[in-house]
Write a protein that holds these residues in place. Structure first.
Motif, PDB file in Angstrom:
ATOM      1  N   ALA A   1     114.780  66.160  63.193  1.00 30.95           N
ATOM      2  CA  ALA A   1     114.388  65.981  61.790  1.00 30.95           C
ATOM      3  C   ALA A   1     113.632  64.674  61.597  1.00 30.95           C
ATOM      4  CB  ALA A   1     115.611  66.029  60.886  1.00 30.95           C
ATOM      5  N   ASN A   2     114.103  63.603  62.200  1.00 25.89           N
ATOM      6  CA  ASN A   2     113.418  62.313  62.083  1.00 25.89           C
ATOM      7  C   ASN A   2     112.062  62.324  62.776  1.00 25.89           C
ATOM      8  OD1 ASN A   2     115.227  60.858  60.465  1.00 25.89           O
ATOM      9  ND2 ASN A   2     116.497  60.285  62.206  1.00 25.89           N
ATOM     10  N   LEU A   3     111.948  63.074  63.855  1.00 26.36           N
ATOM     11  CA  LEU A   3     110.638  63.194  64.516  1.00 26.36           C
ATOM     12  C   LEU A   3     109.653  63.964  63.637  1.00 26.36           C
ATOM     13  CD1 LEU A   3     111.640  63.861  68.240  1.00 26.36           C
ATOM     14  CD2 LEU A   3     110.607  61.788  67.281  1.00 26.36           C
ATOM     15  N   GLY A   4     110.161  64.874  62.811  1.00 28.06           N
ATOM     16  CA  GLY A   4     109.291  65.579  61.866  1.00 28.06           C
ATOM     17  C   GLY A   4     108.858  64.707  60.711  1.00 28.06           C
ATOM     18  N   GLY A   5     109.567  63.596  60.500  1.00 27.14           N
ATOM     19  CA  GLY A   5     109.207  62.638  59.463  1.00 27.14           C
ATOM     20  C   GLY A   5     108.497  61.445  60.051  1.00 27.14           C
ATOM     21  N   ILE A   6     109.272  60.376  60.323  1.00 28.62           N
ATOM     22  CA  ILE A   6     108.653  59.138  60.786  1.00 28.62           C
ATOM     23  C   ILE A   6     108.019  59.300  62.165  1.00 28.62           C
ATOM     24  CG2 ILE A   6     110.704  58.152  61.899  1.00 28.62           C
ATOM     25  CD1 ILE A   6     108.059  56.329  59.720  1.00 28.62           C
ATOM     26  N   GLY A   7     108.564  60.180  63.005  1.00 26.49           N
ATOM     27  CA  GLY A   7     107.982  60.377  64.333  1.00 26.49           C
ATOM     28  C   GLY A   7     106.557  60.889  64.263  1.00 26.49           C
ATOM     29  N   ALA A   8     106.334  61.916  63.441  1.00 26.02           N
ATOM     30  CA  ALA A   8     104.986  62.467  63.303  1.00 26.02           C
ATOM     31  C   ALA A   8     104.042  61.449  62.681  1.00 26.02           C
ATOM     32  CB  ALA A   8     105.029  63.736  62.454  1.00 26.02           C
ATOM     33  N   ILE A   9     104.558  60.625  61.766  1.00 22.44           N
ATOM     34  CA  ILE A   9     103.728  59.594  61.132  1.00 22.44           C
ATOM     35  C   ILE A   9     103.324  58.536  62.154  1.00 22.44           C
ATOM     36  CG2 ILE A   9     103.816  57.676  59.482  1.00 22.44           C
ATOM     37  CD1 ILE A   9     105.473  59.573  57.671  1.00 22.44           C
ATOM     38  N   ILE A  10     104.279  58.104  62.976  1.00 20.82           N
ATOM     39  CA  ILE A  10     103.952  57.121  64.015  1.00 20.82           C
ATOM     40  C   ILE A  10     102.956  57.719  65.007  1.00 20.82           C
ATOM     41  CG2 ILE A  10     104.890  55.802  65.955  1.00 20.82           C
ATOM     42  CD1 ILE A  10     107.506  55.575  64.279  1.00 20.82           C
ATOM     43  N   GLY A  11     103.195  58.960  65.424  1.00 18.12           N
ATOM     44  CA  GLY A  11     102.258  59.618  66.325  1.00 18.12           C
ATOM     45  C   GLY A  11     100.871  59.727  65.722  1.00 18.12           C
ATOM     46  N   HIS A  12     100.817  59.989  64.432  1.00 14.15           N
ATOM     47  CA  HIS A  12      99.547  60.049  63.702  1.00 14.15           C
ATOM     48  C   HIS A  12      98.824  58.707  63.778  1.00 14.15           C
ATOM     49  CE1 HIS A  12      96.994  61.034  60.068  1.00 14.15           C
ATOM     50  NE2 HIS A  12      97.033  59.715  59.966  1.00 14.15           N
ATOM     51  N   GLU A  13      99.549  57.626  63.502  1.00 18.54           N
ATOM     52  CA  GLU A  13      98.901  56.311  63.493  1.00 18.54           C
ATOM     53  C   GLU A  13      98.429  55.905  64.886  1.00 18.54           C
ATOM     54  OE1 GLU A  13      97.953  55.028  60.838  1.00 18.54           O
ATOM     55  OE2 GLU A  13      99.137  56.303  59.517  1.00 18.54           O
ATOM     56  N   ILE A  14      99.221  56.182  65.908  1.00 20.35           N
ATOM     57  CA  ILE A  14      98.787  55.878  67.271  1.00 20.35           C
ATOM     58  C   ILE A  14      97.532  56.678  67.613  1.00 20.35           C
ATOM     59  CG2 ILE A  14      99.409  56.085  69.717  1.00 20.35           C
ATOM     60  CD1 ILE A  14     102.319  55.523  68.880  1.00 20.35           C
ATOM     61  N   SER A  15      97.472  57.920  67.140  1.00 17.18           N
ATOM     62  CA  SER A  15      96.306  58.768  67.416  1.00 17.18           C
ATOM     63  C   SER A  15      95.034  58.204  66.806  1.00 17.18           C
ATOM     64  CB  SER A  15      96.552  60.186  66.888  1.00 17.18           C
ATOM     65  OG  SER A  15      97.635  60.794  67.556  1.00 17.18           O
ATOM     66  N   HIS A  16      95.169  57.402  65.742  1.00 17.81           N
ATOM     67  CA  HIS A  16      93.981  56.778  65.154  1.00 17.81           C
ATOM     68  C   HIS A  16      93.294  55.827  66.138  1.00 17.81           C
ATOM     69  CE1 HIS A  16      93.542  58.311  61.178  1.00 17.81           C
ATOM     70  NE2 HIS A  16      94.746  57.944  60.774  1.00 17.81           N
ATOM     71  N   ALA A  17      94.024  55.360  67.124  1.00 13.45           N
ATOM     72  CA  ALA A  17      93.405  54.509  68.145  1.00 13.45           C
ATOM     73  C   ALA A  17      92.385  55.295  68.957  1.00 13.45           C
ATOM     74  CB  ALA A  17      94.477  53.930  69.070  1.00 13.45           C
ATOM     75  N   PHE A  18      92.486  56.639  68.876  1.00 17.04           N
ATOM     76  CA  PHE A  18      91.625  57.503  69.680  1.00 17.04           C
ATOM     77  C   PHE A  18      90.908  58.550  68.831  1.00 17.04           C
ATOM     78  CE2 PHE A  18      95.364  56.237  72.235  1.00 17.04           C
ATOM     79  CZ  PHE A  18      94.716  55.461  73.187  1.00 17.04           C
ATOM     80  N   ASP A  19      90.784  58.298  67.518  1.00 15.51           N
ATOM     81  CA  ASP A  19      90.010  59.231  66.698  1.00 15.51           C
ATOM     82  C   ASP A  19      88.531  58.875  66.790  1.00 15.51           C
ATOM     83  OD1 ASP A  19      89.470  57.125  64.943  1.00 15.51           O
ATOM     84  OD2 ASP A  19      90.812  57.831  63.361  1.00 15.51           O
ATOM     85  N   ASN A  20      87.692  59.504  65.994  1.00 13.09           N
ATOM     86  CA  ASN A  20      86.248  59.296  66.117  1.00 13.09           C
ATOM     87  C   ASN A  20      85.820  57.865  65.800  1.00 13.09           C
ATOM     88  OD1 ASN A  20      87.125  60.186  63.455  1.00 13.09           O
ATOM     89  ND2 ASN A  20      84.989  60.109  62.858  1.00 13.09           N
ATOM     90  N   THR A  21      86.641  57.130  65.043  1.00 14.10           N
ATOM     91  CA  THR A  21      86.361  55.717  64.788  1.00 14.10           C
ATOM     92  C   THR A  21      87.098  54.819  65.773  1.00 14.10           C
ATOM     93  OG1 THR A  21      85.996  56.120  62.429  1.00 14.10           O
ATOM     94  CG2 THR A  21      86.502  53.858  63.093  1.00 14.10           C
ATOM     95  N   GLY A  22      88.404  55.010  65.910  1.00 21.05           N
ATOM     96  CA  GLY A  22      89.204  54.176  66.795  1.00 21.05           C
ATOM     97  C   GLY A  22      88.728  54.209  68.231  1.00 21.05           C
ATOM     98  N   ALA A  23      88.167  55.330  68.640  1.00 23.94           N
ATOM     99  CA  ALA A  23      87.695  55.471  70.021  1.00 23.94           C
ATOM    100  C   ALA A  23      86.546  54.529  70.349  1.00 23.94           C
ATOM    101  CB  ALA A  23      87.264  56.919  70.275  1.00 23.94           C
ATOM    102  N   GLN A  24      85.956  53.910  69.331  1.00 27.86           N
ATOM    103  CA  GLN A  24      84.841  52.997  69.569  1.00 27.86           C
ATOM    104  C   GLN A  24      85.303  51.547  69.773  1.00 27.86           C
ATOM    105  OE1 GLN A  24      81.330  53.817  66.940  1.00 27.86           O
ATOM    106  NE2 GLN A  24      82.668  55.354  66.028  1.00 27.86           N
ATOM    107  N   TYR A  25      86.603  51.311  69.620  1.00 24.59           N
ATOM    108  CA  TYR A  25      87.161  49.965  69.769  1.00 24.59           C
ATOM    109  C   TYR A  25      88.007  49.893  71.036  1.00 24.59           C
ATOM    110  CZ  TYR A  25      85.774  49.121  64.923  1.00 24.59           C
ATOM    111  OH  TYR A  25      85.048  48.971  63.771  1.00 24.59           O
ATOM    112  N   ASP A  26      87.925  48.762  71.735  1.00 23.96           N
ATOM    113  CA  ASP A  26      88.661  48.636  72.990  1.00 23.96           C
ATOM    114  C   ASP A  26      90.087  48.137  72.764  1.00 23.96           C
ATOM    115  OD1 ASP A  26      88.580  45.839  72.670  1.00 23.96           O
ATOM    116  OD2 ASP A  26      86.893  45.575  74.041  1.00 23.96           O
ATOM    117  N   SER A  27      90.786  47.869  73.852  1.00 26.64           N
ATOM    118  CA  SER A  27      92.202  47.514  73.781  1.00 26.64           C
ATOM    119  C   SER A  27      92.455  46.187  73.072  1.00 26.64           C
ATOM    120  CB  SER A  27      92.795  47.453  75.189  1.00 26.64           C
ATOM    121  OG  SER A  27      92.131  46.477  75.974  1.00 26.64           O
ATOM    122  N   ASN A  28      91.449  45.336  72.991  1.00 25.37           N
ATOM    123  CA  ASN A  28      91.585  44.051  72.307  1.00 25.37           C
ATOM    124  C   ASN A  28      91.175  44.118  70.838  1.00 25.37           C
ATOM    125  OD1 ASN A  28      92.465  42.540  74.599  1.00 25.37           O
ATOM    126  ND2 ASN A  28      90.366  42.613  75.369  1.00 25.37           N
ATOM    127  N   GLY A  29      90.610  45.265  70.428  1.00 29.43           N
ATOM    128  CA  GLY A  29      90.170  45.427  69.048  1.00 29.43           C
ATOM    129  C   GLY A  29      88.698  45.172  68.839  1.00 29.43           C
TER     130      GLY A  29
END
Length: 680
Positions: free
Chosen positions: A516-544
């Protein structure tokens, strides 16, 4: 988190609403029309195999009501309501114990702002007085040079040009000056160059509001009408030169196109009428080593408009901007006009209590001081640690998923893993707090006013930001308000921020199952981490830094996959006759799918995982109803797909979902395996 650009204090409220409901993440779908017992959503008897979102949320969708003064109700709103109650209770206790606090304490300053907000009698008695000097200074300008000199008055808001100091996206160790185009009443330049039926409606509502506050400030009906016409005339002269939404979402190298490096002398050469050296000297940023100009075409166009002939138009614009900003902090008649406008724009009926209004203003104006007290009371150390552990598990799972990708080369995988290794995770509350000790926040009985307090805090915040010019980035000053019911990814920091406000209620319950918690905060955290690799985040390196870490072949494959996601969502009719903009919502859709992909992998490692508990918790996370007006407004501007399709558009991409609920090609929730979306 991307903001919807719109001018003024009212706009700030609307932007705030769109951001704070389902995380940077929200939009609207089931719309309420007319009376609150009548909604566009009728899910009685629907099969979950055909419409999972409606079926799981059936009882809630058909019984819940939108509260007075609100345009939506949702799981996020429920938690926001809980947090607001906590803050309101905290404020009431502060007021009761006022004598216990020192005059210069944060608590005393919070009490003064809260009491000034609730002291409607004092605000009514003062009327326009708190902002009168600002308006008079603007009216007194007789030449275009006088307009330039207004920049030296810190109390005057001037959004004809917008300046900010932030990390250099190509060298995140240093703070540089950014220069952005004129703020527009209708938000997007496309509203001026390609008006729609909705544009006409919103322009009339906006114009009526401007007329109202101008008349309240002492102008005749005819004078106010002329000023509003001048306002829109001025904006109409500027808008065609500003990059609009459609151009932004279709420009493949958007970030590079708005990263234009200039020196002061170069800017002065292309816009001599503006006298930028004088303006920047007034702001204290004249020694900027590097200036990033977002839109050179706009600056050249504005330079042509910035002449004596157009003085009345420019004065009117600045005057109205300042009146809008002040209106929420003046007498009740201004507040009423403000509220009527937002209600009409978003279909809101009724209003929230004075105490809730006061809570919102205090929370907005002294968020870090409130947040420090809030985190001490409502963000337990154990909860913070539990969510940190969930985040670590998601990051490790993400690494495994990247290593198992069949379309990415080893060298690019290595760079992606490096990005995860360096991801800065901020949970609950920041390590450092803002020091308000030098500010004088006075009560009415001590000669202060609500508007004065807000202005003091605004100038304080601006001066602090501008003081960072040319300096090395101090990560200790990166902060967030713990009471925020939202979550974020920052590409230039390579950081995810999960405030204390969103690790409560449905999102994280220490007594709930892991699924149940993974369906709430877990999915939200996974969503935010995925932004590191979306069409915008993918243009920034590990240092930002904005920096290409891809091989050419891998990035081409990535782009192909993003196009598939864009095309899939562009076919979804979210509101009768209106489809989702797959380009506008691309980054959020990538993050939604990526987040759920990662969480399902975690469930696969568990002994006898309860997939139903996860999927149904996820559907509950995004349940929402809105007014019809809000749904339409959000669909055109929000970067997130409507909540219904954050469920029904995401879950059919996974075989485990089909297996859990026996979904076949005959069902509405079925997507053919060869058509399923997935990047991460």
């Amino acid at each position: 988190m991307k903001k919807i650009e719109r001018l003024g204090a009212i706009a700030s409220i609307l932007i705030f609403m769109l951001m704070m409901h389902p995380t940077s993440y929200n939009s609207a779908i089931a719309a309420e029309i007319g009376s609150k017992s009548e909604t566009t959503n009728n899910s009685q008897g629907v099969r979950l195999q055909d419409d999972f979102y409606d079926a799981i949320n059936n009882d809630w969708l058909n019984t819940v009501k939108i509260e007075d003064g609100k345009s939506t109700t949702s799981t996020f709103d429920d938690v926001e309501k809980q947090v607001t109650y906590q803050i309101k209770d905290m404020l009431n206790k502060l007021v009761i114990d006022e004598d216990k606090y020192k005059e210069n304490s944060d608590e005393k300053k919070i009490i003064n702002i809260y009491n000034n907000t609730l002291n409607v009698e004092a605000r009514n008695k003062e009327g326009l007085k708190p902002v009168q000097k600002i308006l008079d200074d603007i009216k007194d300008a007789q030449t275009i040079d006088d307009i330039t000199k207004l920049w030296s008055n810190k109390a005057i808001l001037n959004s004809t040009m917008q300046f900010s100091v932030d990390r250099d996206i190509k060298d995140i160790t240093t703070n540089v000056l950014y220069m952005s185009p004129t703020g527009l009443s209708l938000g997007d330049p496309d509203e001026y160059t390609n008006p729609t039926e909705s544009t006409v409606k919103n322009k009339k509502l906006t114009g009526d509001y401007y007329n109202k506050i101008l008349e309240l400030s002492g102008y005749t009906q005819e004078e106010a009408k002329t000023k509003v016409e001048n306002m829109f005339k001025f904006e109409g002269m500027i808008a065609p030169a500003i990059m609009g939404k459609q151009e932004r979402i279709t420009t493949s190298n958007l970030i590079d196109s708005i990263y234009n490096v200039y020196t002061m002398n170069e800017l002065n050469d292309i816009a001599p009428n503006l006298n930028l050296p004088t303006i920047m000297n007034s702001l204290g940023v004249e020694k900027a080593n590097k200036i990033i100009l977002q839109d050179p075409i706009w600056l050249k166009a504005f330079n042509k408009v910035y002449i004596q002939e157009n003085l009345p138009l420019i004065k009117n614009y600045i005057e109205i901007v300042n009146l809008i900003h002040a209106s929420d902090y003046l007498s009740e008649d201004f507040k009423k006009a403000n509220k009527e406008y937002s209600n009409s724009l978003l279909g809101i009926t009724g209003s929230v209590s004075k105490e809730e209004e006061g809570t919102e203003i205090v929370n907005y104006s002294m968020g870090m001081a409130v947040g420090r007290l809030y985190s001490e009371r409502y963000v337990p150390k154990q909860t913070k640690e539990d969510v940190e552990n969930i985040t670590k598990e998601i990051i490790e799972t993400y690494k495994k998923r990247i290593n198992n990708l069949d379309w990415m080369s080893a060298s690019t995988k290595e760079n992606a893993i490096d990005k995860l290794d360096k991801l800065d995770v901020k949970i609950g509350y920041p390590e450092n707090w803002i020091d308000y000790s030098k500010l004088n926040i006075r009560s009415y009985k001590d000669g202060g006013s609500l508007f004065e307090n807000i202005m003091t805090l605004r100038i304080f915040a601006r001066d602090e930001i501008f003081s960072r010019i040319n300096k090395s980035v101090d990560k200790r000053k990166d902060s967030f308000t713990p009471q925020t019911v939202n979550a974020f990814y920052s590409a230039t920091e390579n950081a995810i921020i999960i405030p204390g406000g969103i690790i409560q209620g449905h999102f994280y319950d220490p007594n709930a199952t892991k699924e149940a918690n993974l369906g709430g905060i877990g999915a939200i955290i996974g969503h935010e981490i995925s932004h590191a690799f979306d069409n915008t985040g993918a243009q920034y390196d590990s240092n930002g830094n904005l920096n290409n870490w891809w091989s050419k072949e891998d990035y081409e494959k990535f782009t192909e996959k993003t196009e598939q996601i864009k095309d899939f969502y562009s076919q979804i009719e979210a509101i009768p006759g209106k489809k989702i903009d797959g380009s506008l919502t691309l980054g959020e859709n990538i993050a939604d799918i990526g987040g759920v992909s990662c969480i399902l992998d975690i469930l696969d490692t568990m002994e006898k995982p309860d997939y139903k508990a996860f999927f149904e918790s996820y559907a509950t996370t995004w349940r929402q109803i809105t007014t019809k007006e809000y749904a339409e407004y959000a669909l055109s501007l929000d970067v997130h797909s409507p909540n219904k399709f954050r469920v029904n558009g995401v879950l059919p991409q996974f075989q485990k979902f089909d297996e859990t609920y026996g979904i076949t090609e005959k069902d509405g929730m079925y997507v053919k395996p060869q058509d399923r979306l997935g990047i991460w």
